[in-house]
Design an enzyme around this catalytic site. Sequence first.
Site, mmCIF file in Angstrom:
data_model
loop_
_atom_site.group_PDB
_atom_site.id
_atom_site.type_symbol
_atom_site.label_atom_id
_atom_site.label_comp_id
_atom_site.label_asym_id
_atom_site.label_seq_id
_atom_site.Cartn_x
_atom_site.Cartn_y
_atom_site.Cartn_z
ATOM 1 N N TRP A 137 -13.598 113.824 -89.803
ATOM 2 C CA TRP A 137 -15.082 113.463 -89.356
ATOM 3 C C TRP A 137 -16.002 114.138 -90.124
ATOM 4 O O TRP A 137 -17.172 113.621 -90.237
ATOM 5 C CB TRP A 137 -15.087 113.671 -87.808
ATOM 6 C CG TRP A 137 -16.456 113.425 -87.130
ATOM 7 C CD1 TRP A 137 -16.874 112.353 -86.593
ATOM 8 C CD2 TRP A 137 -17.536 114.415 -87.016
ATOM 9 N NE1 TRP A 137 -18.013 112.487 -85.965
ATOM 10 C CE2 TRP A 137 -18.474 113.862 -86.373
ATOM 11 C CE3 TRP A 137 -17.754 115.720 -87.551
ATOM 12 C CZ2 TRP A 137 -19.610 114.352 -86.258
ATOM 13 C CZ3 TRP A 137 -18.973 116.438 -87.206
ATOM 14 C CH2 TRP A 137 -19.821 115.780 -86.679
ATOM 15 N N HIS A 138 -15.703 115.324 -90.610
ATOM 16 C CA HIS A 138 -16.762 116.244 -91.239
ATOM 17 C C HIS A 138 -17.179 115.746 -92.458
ATOM 18 O O HIS A 138 -18.150 115.901 -93.034
ATOM 19 C CB HIS A 138 -16.323 117.631 -91.298
ATOM 20 C CG HIS A 138 -16.483 118.394 -89.923
ATOM 21 N ND1 HIS A 138 -15.563 118.335 -88.951
ATOM 22 C CD2 HIS A 138 -17.524 119.202 -89.387
ATOM 23 C CE1 HIS A 138 -15.895 118.976 -87.994
ATOM 24 N NE2 HIS A 138 -16.810 119.689 -88.231
ATOM 25 N N GLY A 139 -16.162 115.014 -93.117
ATOM 26 C CA GLY A 139 -16.610 114.598 -94.482
ATOM 27 C C GLY A 139 -15.288 113.970 -95.377
ATOM 28 O O GLY A 139 -14.161 114.292 -94.802
#
Length: 477
Positions: free
Chosen positions: A325-327
């Site tokens: 989700w962060h990248g």
Amino acid sequence: MFFNSLAFAVFLPVVFFLYWFVFNKSKSTQNALLIVASYCFYSCWDWRFLFLLVFSTFLDYYTGIQIEKGKSERSRKFWFWLSILVNLGFLGVFKYYNFFAASFSELLNSVGIQASPILLSVILPVGISFYTFHGLSYVIDIYLKRIKAEYNFVDYSLFVSYFPLLVAGPIERATHLLPQVKVKREFNFQTAKEGVCQIIWGLVKKVVIADTCATYANAIFDNYTSMNSFSLILGAIYFAFQIYGDFSGYSDIALGVSKLFGLDLLRNFNYPYFSRDIAEFWRRWHISLSSWFRDYLYIPLGGSKGGIWMKIRNTFIIFVVSGFWHGANWTYLAWGFINAVYFLPLLLSNSNRNNIDEIHLKFNFDSVKVIISILSTFLITCVAWVFFRAKTITDALLYLKQIITNKQFYFQYLENDRYNYELLIIIGLFVLIEWNNRNKVEPLSGKGNMLKIVIAIAAIIALGTFSDYKEFIYFQF
């Protein structure tokens, strides 16, 4: 427009004045003003992506109503999955398409098949991960009949686009925020005062801690091959405080600004570096995201109720997805995987809920164990942060290897050498202040608060004058 910018210092008082003195006749006029303000706030980055935000808002508003009105389960499922797939489709195209295309191309090239991927030359719309998750939780809750659909488009639009949380959270729930936007707010001086204190403390975290640490963390990580063991250890610690100060600082400002408008947002951080194990850390760090994945992914997968292999599977799924989700980078997947490895022994031994009480230290052996637990949790967290910060997994592994093999411990000169010993003193004071106020939302309220506020503002001005950093880290997520 950044929270730590002069533009926002003008924007916020103007909206505050209009909200309480001009558009204060009803909740509808208050909400309409906040929507206009939110769209102006968002347009400051790139007005073109405003259309994506509006489309996403209308999609979930409409599908939510259709799900509730659906006369058959087939109809309800159609509208539910339409919303899910379109939302995740936008997120996938803008955030993950290039990653998957490039990774698949590299895989083909590694087995001798030449491939040239078609990559998209688009920038990531700021806040897309956050407002997408706002909409997803709303639609899921309607489908599961936890809430009723919202028929007032203005109220729903404000829930999705409310500017304090729009670009970097916290990730709100319709069950928490929608009831607040559906009633007229009355000004409360004490709440507003608390909001101002929280805004100032958030700026201290961002300007004094995060931006100052970033000067060193970036220099060390960018030149890690020439750094000694001591510098690399400091680099990991600096980044740990950079990302904490940056993200929790943003959250504090968002919560503080929201209090000025009579709205209460979910708390996103609860002094995570005082955690005694990694399970407690994840109950204190980015709380809105952790609880989102728990409620909408982990529990539907079976949670920890199944057999041992289901527990292991679900643990790794939740952490790896959280990392992704962060990248779109393998380093984020590695970071999630490492945290799953940390968490698994606690889950399997049923000790992941051991540390849910408040921390109290006394002069006894138990307190020594608590301090050791806090320090060891912070240590393994810093190791994981190396993967989060590094450009590649190889860089992260070489960074850690250099710490072990170099064996040299002294301060090295850095090109951006504005602070050296002073930075360690600043971090030490920051930790001490947070420790002494760990049972409060923020340290500035209470007795002697005016003196605290003056000192905090002086520190913000003194260090902010020389700051090279404005943008918040989580804007890229």
